[in-house]
Design a protein around this motif. Structure first.
Motif, PDB file in Angstrom:
ATOM      1  N   UNK A 152       0.845  -1.204   0.000  1.00  7.54           N
ATOM      2  CA  UNK A 152       0.000   0.000   0.000  1.00  7.54           C
ATOM      3  C   UNK A 152       0.877   1.249   0.000  1.00  7.54           C
ATOM      4  N   UNK A 153       0.301   2.351  -0.475  1.00  5.39           N
ATOM      5  CA  UNK A 153       1.035   3.611  -0.507  1.00  5.39           C
ATOM      6  C   UNK A 153       1.177   4.183   0.906  1.00  5.39           C
ATOM      7  N   UNK A 154       2.370   4.689   1.177  1.00  3.39           N
ATOM      8  CA  UNK A 154       2.628   5.351   2.457  1.00  3.39           C
ATOM      9  C   UNK A 154       2.944   6.813   2.170  1.00  3.39           C
ATOM     10  N   UNK A 155       2.228   7.708   2.846  1.00  7.43           N
ATOM     11  CA  UNK A 155       2.366   9.155   2.638  1.00  7.43           C
ATOM     12  C   UNK A 155       2.784   9.828   3.936  1.00  7.43           C
ATOM     13  N   UNK A 156       3.239  11.068   3.817  1.00  5.89           N
ATOM     14  CA  UNK A 156       3.542  11.813   5.044  1.00  5.89           C
ATOM     15  C   UNK A 156       2.240  12.273   5.702  1.00  5.89           C
ATOM     16  N   UNK A 157       2.342  12.907   6.864  1.00  4.69           N
ATOM     17  CA  UNK A 157       1.148  13.258   7.637  1.00  4.69           C
ATOM     18  C   UNK A 157       0.251  14.263   6.937  1.00  4.69           C
ATOM     19  N   UNK A 158       0.793  14.937   5.913  1.00  6.45           N
ATOM     20  CA  UNK A 158      -0.005  15.901   5.143  1.00  6.45           C
ATOM     21  C   UNK A 158      -0.560  15.303   3.864  1.00  6.45           C
ATOM     22  N   UNK A 159      -0.293  14.017   3.640  1.00  9.88           N
ATOM     23  CA  UNK A 159      -0.802  13.354   2.448  1.00  9.88           C
ATOM     24  C   UNK A 159       0.095  13.483   1.238  1.00  9.88           C
ATOM     25  N   UNK A 160       1.330  13.927   1.447  1.00 13.55           N
ATOM     26  CA  UNK A 160       2.275  14.075   0.341  1.00 13.55           C
ATOM     27  C   UNK A 160       3.217  12.873   0.271  1.00 13.55           C
ATOM     28  N   UNK A 161       3.911  12.759  -0.854  1.00 14.37           N
ATOM     29  CA  UNK A 161       4.875  11.675  -1.024  1.00 14.37           C
ATOM     30  C   UNK A 161       5.986  11.786   0.017  1.00 14.37           C
ATOM     31  N   UNK A 162       6.434  10.645   0.518  1.00 13.21           N
ATOM     32  CA  UNK A 162       7.497  10.633   1.515  1.00 13.21           C
ATOM     33  C   UNK A 162       8.827  11.044   0.912  1.00 13.21           C
ATOM     34  N   UNK A 163       9.646  11.721   1.713  1.00 13.74           N
ATOM     35  CA  UNK A 163      10.981  12.139   1.302  1.00 13.74           C
ATOM     36  C   UNK A 163      11.978  11.777   2.397  1.00 13.74           C
ATOM     37  N   UNK A 164      13.213  11.528   1.968  1.00 19.35           N
ATOM     38  CA  UNK A 164      14.283  11.335   2.941  1.00 19.35           C
ATOM     39  C   UNK A 164      14.391  12.580   3.820  1.00 19.35           C
ATOM     40  N   UNK A 165      14.600  12.365   5.104  1.00 15.28           N
ATOM     41  CA  UNK A 165      14.722  13.473   6.036  1.00 15.28           C
ATOM     42  C   UNK A 165      13.415  13.919   6.647  1.00 15.28           C
TER      43      UNK A 165
END
Length: 381
Positions: free
Chosen positions: A350-363
């Motif tokens: 499943x897709x995992x997003x950041x807490x704001x619903x955006x794509x995850x990024x390093x850091x």
């Protein structure tokens, strides 16, 4: 002393006023005041910021043991266990009076009070005291050196803490306690005094294997004369590095302190009763060397930017308004087959997003991510 008896002593004498990871002079000074009726306590110098550095002398024997903790200010587990040990020594029924009859302990409970206050590894001049053994550029380094020269120890205990990344070998076993008999030359020769340190470590390892099997490691012994342990070892004083590490879900290190306590009592009893000559050093050689196989959290089989990967998260330790907080930070987005997580989550592609619903990024830093349209807490507690 039997392990069952040591466990009982720990719970009887655990210093309950010391808990979690943030331990400073403010926390130990009331305890030192109480101990002053029984132990010889003195101020042995001042830190960069003029904070007192304390020394504690215990015992009446001839075998001299120098112990120092929180050379790195944010490594406090061994300090907590020291006060558990002090409380035990005060108990006439502890069965440890022979240790104080055979040995003199000189203990510096917090060598780096400025670093302890700011919860940093370094001192107030941004210097790692464990790389200052030769230059002696810092007041704290000079104080330790002065005690070493005046006390003339027969054994040194260099007390530290280690990160959650370490494993006991290339395994899924966390290195809950680690040791090292530091090298004293570039060839890492197993010298007579290193054998003495190795023999004592072997005894501690034997005791710990009965309670945390396969969770004890040793550090790489690459020689660095700027390190205090290597310097003292090179001056022919058997020196032992202690590293308090991670136990399952014990981010406060209030369980690990018991294993450090067990190590203290086991080793001090051994020294008090034996003429340690290093002849039994070989048990040390069977302890696996630490590796870096752990992350705090791994989310397996996650969809990130259209790819199926694993997400590796490491907790950042930060002091916020006098309280230590753990902040999850994404360190790796890749296949992590060679790593283990202290906590593992299967995203099932499943897709995992950041807490704001955006794509995850390093850091990325946050206590949660979004998985299956729900917020997923990353903290273990």
């Amino acid at each position: 002393m039997q392990l069952e008896r040591i466990n009982k002593l720990f719970f009887q004498h655990k210093e309950n006023s010391l808990s979690h990871r943030y331990i400073t002079n403010k926390h130990i000074e009331p305890l030192l005041e109480k101990l002053s009726d029984s132990f010889n306590i003195e101020t042995i110098g001042k830190s960069v910021l003029n904070n007192p550095i304390y020394g504690i002398r215990i015992g009446n024997g001839v075998k001299k043991i120098l112990m120092w903790s929180q050379m790195h200010g944010n490594e406090s587990t061994t300090t907590k266990a020291l006060f558990d040990l002090f409380n035990t020594f005060l108990d006439p029924d502890s069965g440890l009076q022979h240790v104080l009859e055979a040995c003199i302990l000189y203990v510096i409970p917090i060598l780096n009070p400025d670093g302890a206050e700011s919860y940093t590894r370094i001192n107030a001049n941004q210097v790692d005291l464990n790389r200052d053994a030769q230059k002696l550029s810092q007041p704290e380094s000079k104080i330790l050196r002065a005690v070493f020269e005046s006390f003339k120890p027969d054994f040194c205990y260099n007390l530290h803490g280690q990160r959650t990344i370490f494993s006991a070998g290339k395994t899924n076993k966390s290195a809950t306690v680690s040791f090292l008999a530091p090298a004293q030359d570039l060839d890492c020769t197993i010298t007579p005094n290193r054998k003495i340190a190795m023999e004592i470590i072997g005894v501690m390892n034997g005791a710990l294997q009965n309670t945390i099997p396969n969770q004890i490691g040793v550090y790489d012994d690459a020689f660095n004369l700027n390190c205090v342990g290597d310097t003292f070892q090179s001056e022919n004083v058997p020196t032992i590095l202690f590293e308090a590490g991670h136990y399952e879900n014990d981010y406060a290190r209030d369980i690990t302190r018991k294993f450090i306590y067990i190590s203290y009592i086991t080793s001090l009893e051994y020294i008090s009763k034996k003429e340690v000559n290093g002849s039994k050093y070989e048990a040390y050689l069977s302890i696996p060397e630490n590796d870096k196989c752990f992350l705090d959290v791994i989310i397996r089989n996650a969809r990130v930017n259209g790819e199926i990967v694993d997400i590796g998260i490491q907790f950042q330790e930060r002091l916020e308004e006098g309280k230590l907080e753990f902040i999850p930070k994404i360190e790796k987005i890749e296949k992590l087959n060679q790593f283990f997580g202290h906590k593992e989550i299967d995203a099932n592609r499943a897709e995992v997003l950041d807490a704001s619903g955006n794509s995850l990024q390093l850091g990325y830093e946050n206590v949660c991510v979004i998985l299956n349209n729900e917020k997923l807490l990353l903290l273990s507690k």
